[in-house]
Structure formats: C-alpha cells, structure tokens
Scaffold this active site. Structure first.
Site, PDB file in Angstrom:
ATOM      1  N   HIS A 168      89.983  11.288 103.778  1.00  0.00           N
ATOM      2  CA  HIS A 168      90.468  10.163 102.970  1.00  0.00           C
ATOM      3  C   HIS A 168      90.013  10.302 101.516  1.00  0.00           C
ATOM      4  O   HIS A 168      90.824  10.181 100.589  1.00  0.00           O
ATOM      5  CB  HIS A 168      89.940   8.853 103.570  1.00  0.00           C
ATOM      6  CG  HIS A 168      90.322   7.625 102.813  1.00  0.00           C
ATOM      7  ND1 HIS A 168      91.385   6.812 103.171  1.00  0.00           N
ATOM      8  CD2 HIS A 168      89.791   7.043 101.704  1.00  0.00           C
ATOM      9  CE1 HIS A 168      91.481   5.806 102.323  1.00  0.00           C
ATOM     10  NE2 HIS A 168      90.521   5.925 101.420  1.00  0.00           N
ATOM     11  N   GLU A 169      88.728  10.573 101.324  1.00  0.00           N
ATOM     12  CA  GLU A 169      88.199  10.642  99.965  1.00  0.00           C
ATOM     13  C   GLU A 169      88.724  11.865  99.218  1.00  0.00           C
ATOM     14  O   GLU A 169      89.021  11.796  98.024  1.00  0.00           O
ATOM     15  CB  GLU A 169      86.668  10.644  99.996  1.00  0.00           C
ATOM     16  CG  GLU A 169      86.045   9.388 100.582  1.00  0.00           C
ATOM     17  CD  GLU A 169      86.476   8.112  99.873  1.00  0.00           C
ATOM     18  OE1 GLU A 169      86.805   8.169  98.663  1.00  0.00           O
ATOM     19  OE2 GLU A 169      86.504   7.052 100.525  1.00  0.00           O
ATOM     20  N   CYS A 207     102.704  10.001 102.899  1.00  0.00           N
ATOM     21  CA  CYS A 207     101.482  10.644 102.411  1.00  0.00           C
ATOM     22  C   CYS A 207     101.451  12.128 102.767  1.00  0.00           C
ATOM     23  O   CYS A 207     100.885  12.941 102.020  1.00  0.00           O
ATOM     24  CB  CYS A 207     100.260   9.927 102.979  1.00  0.00           C
ATOM     25  SG  CYS A 207     100.028   8.252 102.298  1.00  0.00           S
TER      26      CYS A 207
END
Length: 326
Positions: free
Chosen positions: A210-211, A248
C-alpha cells in the site's frame, strides 16, 4: 453497514477514460487483460466487489478525498515512473523483529520476495538494518494508544502495531514514566516483540504494498474493494483485500510495465515457496545472538514461511489467471 456503489458508466470511465489517447492505450492491452479489467464495471463479477463501510470511523467517512481515476493518475506530473537508471525498491529495517537476529532477517526476506512479485519487474534490495538511534528521528506519543512512535516525515510502518495485543491495556510497549530523581521522570517503553505468524505477515505485506503504491502515484482507492483503500484502524485494515482493483491495477501496470499474467504467477510462486534457505543456528551463533537452548532447537528445525492466511488470496489469483488465459 453501508456499501459504496458506483454506476457501470462511472466505473468504466474511471478505468478506461474518455480521453481518446488513453482509450487507445486500453484497447492495445491483450484480450485477457481487457477481459479481467472489464470486471470492474460488471455488476455480476465475483472477482471485484464494492467497498463496504462498517462505522463512522472508517477511512472514507472520516477522511473525505477526491477519487483518482486512471486519467487523473496518468496526467499527474509528480508521479514516479521507473527508468533504466532508477528501477529498484529499497527496504531498510529499523531495529529487529522477533527474538533473534536470525528470525528478523528471515522475515524481511519474506517481505522482499513478496515485494518482488507484487511490483513485478523491479529489483528489490535490502539495506542493512539500523537501530532507531542511528535514524536521529524524533519521537511522539500517540494520543489514542499512548504508544511511542517515530516521528520522521517519511514512510515508516511498524510491525509492533500488528501484534495481537497492541491496542490492549496489557500491551508491553506502552509508554511509562520512570522516576529518575526525587523530582524528575523520564519516558520509556518496554521492548516488544510481536508473534511471527501468518496474520502478522499478511498485515505486513498489505501495508508494505500500500505504502509503496503511494510512491508510484496511486492515491487511496474509492472505486472498489482494493488494497489501496485507506484504513483508520486494524479492523478496517484486515477487511481490506490484498489485491488491487482493476482501476488501480491498470495504474500500477502503467507505472511499471509488467505483464499481468506473469505478475500473478510470481505471486502464486511466492505463496507456494518454502523457506528453502531457512537459516540454521550453531551453538556458537546461539550464544552470540542471545538465543536460549529451546529457541536454538526451534530455529535449527527450520523457519517455515507461515502462509495459512494467504490461502484465500491464492485461490482468488488462480481464478483471475483463468480469466486471463481463457
């Protein structure tokens, strides 16, 4: 519970765009990739579903943000794109995880392997771990948990907060006051080691991907259930899937340039791989790193990669591969 629903038209536009150039790019994807991504706007899809909100404390409710469709991502002048000169992800551990250096190093190797598969095509390199003192970072006390945090202004995530008792009153790492003189106190917190298991590994993989996704310009997803959803608390983070939604996924593919089938195959390989190079500790090494006789026997047996929590995700990937290869 509330469901975040978008119309077929909205999801299709978010994925493909109305920009003729971006539509043309989408049409150049192979038939399997288009077939998979088109599930984004198919209401009957069993691969991708809507976001569900369970409380007012969930991220979307408490952090209103403008959604980012593919066209906005593509047009962002500040997003990072790998180049022949810059195509590596670096991971550095601050402190150790587990009760020995051996366990900590193996755990980080698992994360490296996952990162190589998730961001398929990029090199992932491990930097030598450093103690917190070397970072010269400031600290702060979290107002909600009263736990000590590094306050650095850069992307850092903690393994400790994924331990089963982090949010309990019995958490061993809570900040305490120690009396140093008749009138002075100092702040300290106990050393805390979370249990290394498949749930901890799953949570770590989610946060790591995610990061790093943010580094490549992917903002929080508000379209479909997705790894890039924001999360305010552990319960919400656990509901967040490991996979990217088609919108995404197209963003990340655009940034890195991977083949989706090969990426999914790499993820399955990572799940199936055992720790074939699991380290073994000699009696001398055990004394050097402070391992007890019992711990030494456990490490000598092996350090199997705990994959129980990943079984459902592997089954999901296999279904995606069936769509891609139809």
């Amino acid at each position: 519970m509330q469901t975040v629903q978008h119309s077929t038209h909205t999801l299709r536009t978010a994925l493909i765009s109305k920009n003729p150039e971006l539509v043309s790019q989408y049409e150049k994807l192979n038939a399997g990739e288009q077939r998979l991504m088109n599930h984004a706007f198919q209401p009957e899809s069993d691969l991708f579903g809507p976001i569900t909100l369970h409380s007012q404390s969930d991220w979307i409710t408490s952090h209103p943000e403008a959604p980012q469709d593919f066209e906005q991502f593509f047009s962002d002048p500040f997003r990072r794109t790998p180049s022949p000169e810059k195509h590596s992800i670096y991971i550095q551990c601050i402190g150790s995880l587990g009760n020995t250096r051996i366990i900590s190093e193996e755990y980080v190797r698992w994360l490296k392997g996952y990162c190589e598969a998730f961001f398929y095509g990029l090199a992932v390199k491990l930097l030598e771990p450093v103690p917190v003192s070397v970072t010269r970072c400031c600290f702060r006390i979290n107002d909600s948990t009263q736990n000590l945090q590094i306050h650095a202004g850069v992307g850092i995530f903690s393994f400790a907060r994924y331990g089963s008792d982090f949010y309990s009153s019995h958490y061993a790492g809570k900040v305490k006051l120690r009396k140093t003189s008749s009138s002075d106190y100092s702040i300290f917190n106990d050393y805390y080691v979370p249990e290394v298991n498949s749930v901890l590994l799953l949570r770590s993989c989610k946060t790591l991907a995610h990061e790093i996704g943010h580094i490549f310009g992917l903002r929080h997803c508000q379209w479909l259930a997705c790894l890039m959803q924001g999360s305010n608390h552990l319960e919400e983070a656990d509901r967040r899937p490991l996979n990217l939604c088609p919108i995404c996924l197209r963003k990340l593919q655009c940034a890195i340039g991977f083949d989706i089938i090969e990426r999914y195959k790499a993820l399955v390989r990572w799940i199936d791989e055992e720790s074939t190079d699991a380290p073994r500790v000699t009696s001398k090494q055990s004394r050097e790193v402070g391992v007890t006789s019992k711990q030494s026997r456990e490490v000598n047996a092996s350090l199997p990669k705990p994959m129980e929590a990943f079984k459902e995700w592997k089954a999901w990937i296999v279904r995606c591969l069936a769509v891609l290869q139809k």
